[in-house]
Design an enzyme around this catalytic site. Structure first.
Site, PDB file in Angstrom:
ATOM      1  N   HIS A  99     -20.277  -2.068  34.667  1.00  0.00           N
ATOM      2  CA  HIS A  99     -20.119  -0.799  35.648  1.00  0.00           C
ATOM      3  C   HIS A  99     -20.518   0.300  34.773  1.00  0.00           C
ATOM      4  CE1 HIS A  99     -17.536  -2.839  38.672  1.00  0.00           C
ATOM      5  NE2 HIS A  99     -16.740  -3.326  37.332  1.00  0.00           N
TER       6      HIS A  99
ATOM      7  N   ALA B 187      -7.230 -17.843  20.010  1.00  0.00           N
ATOM      8  CA  ALA B 187      -6.252 -17.677  20.987  1.00  0.00           C
ATOM      9  C   ALA B 187      -6.300 -15.967  21.025  1.00  0.00           C
ATOM     10  CB  ALA B 187      -5.067 -17.987  20.958  1.00  0.00           C
TER      11      ALA B 187
ATOM     12  N   ARG C 206     -14.910 -16.808   9.014  1.00  0.00           N
ATOM     13  CA  ARG C 206     -15.473 -17.796   8.129  1.00  0.00           C
ATOM     14  C   ARG C 206     -16.356 -18.552   9.033  1.00  0.00           C
ATOM     15  NH1 ARG C 206     -13.468 -22.943   7.672  1.00  0.00           N
ATOM     16  NH2 ARG C 206     -11.502 -23.242   8.595  1.00  0.00           N
TER      17      ARG C 206
END
Length: 109
Positions: free
Chosen positions: A13, A67, A90
């Protein structure tokens, strides 16, 4: 591999309110200036649970995204990347092979 609750967010947007707000056409119908940017996820990636990938991003081959990460920029191939915003911590290398005993347990099942 894609974990639960992964979001691939291609919509974009305008940043300025006067460009972002809903507009009215002469015929009375409404529209806005929403558009989309592509997301590219190369082969053999793993996006863990609750990852958000924003439009315009490429995730290179063989990456692992941790996660809860929010990917806002490109991630190079064979990278372990985590966080909000997501950052490479890494490279994934040959040293990341599972020990032979563990790998054998998985294939014997």
């Amino acid at each position: 591999m894609i974990g639960p609750n992964v979001t691939l967010a291609t919509p974009m947007h305008p940043l300025l309110p006067e460009e972002r707000n809903i507009r009215k056409r002469e015929d009375g119908s409404f529209y806005n200036l929403e558009y989309a940017k592509p997301i590219t996820i190369k082969d053999n990636c793993w996006l863990a649970s609750n990852v958000v990938v924003c439009g315009g991003v490429t995730i290179g081959e063989g990456c692992v995204i941790g996660a809860g990460s929010v990917v806002i920029r490109d991630i190079p191939p064979y990278s372990l990347a985590v966080g909000n915003p997501c950052r490479v911590i890494r490279k994934i290398t040959e040293k990341d092979h599972m020990p032979d005993g563990i790998a054998k347990l998985q294939t014997d099942r």
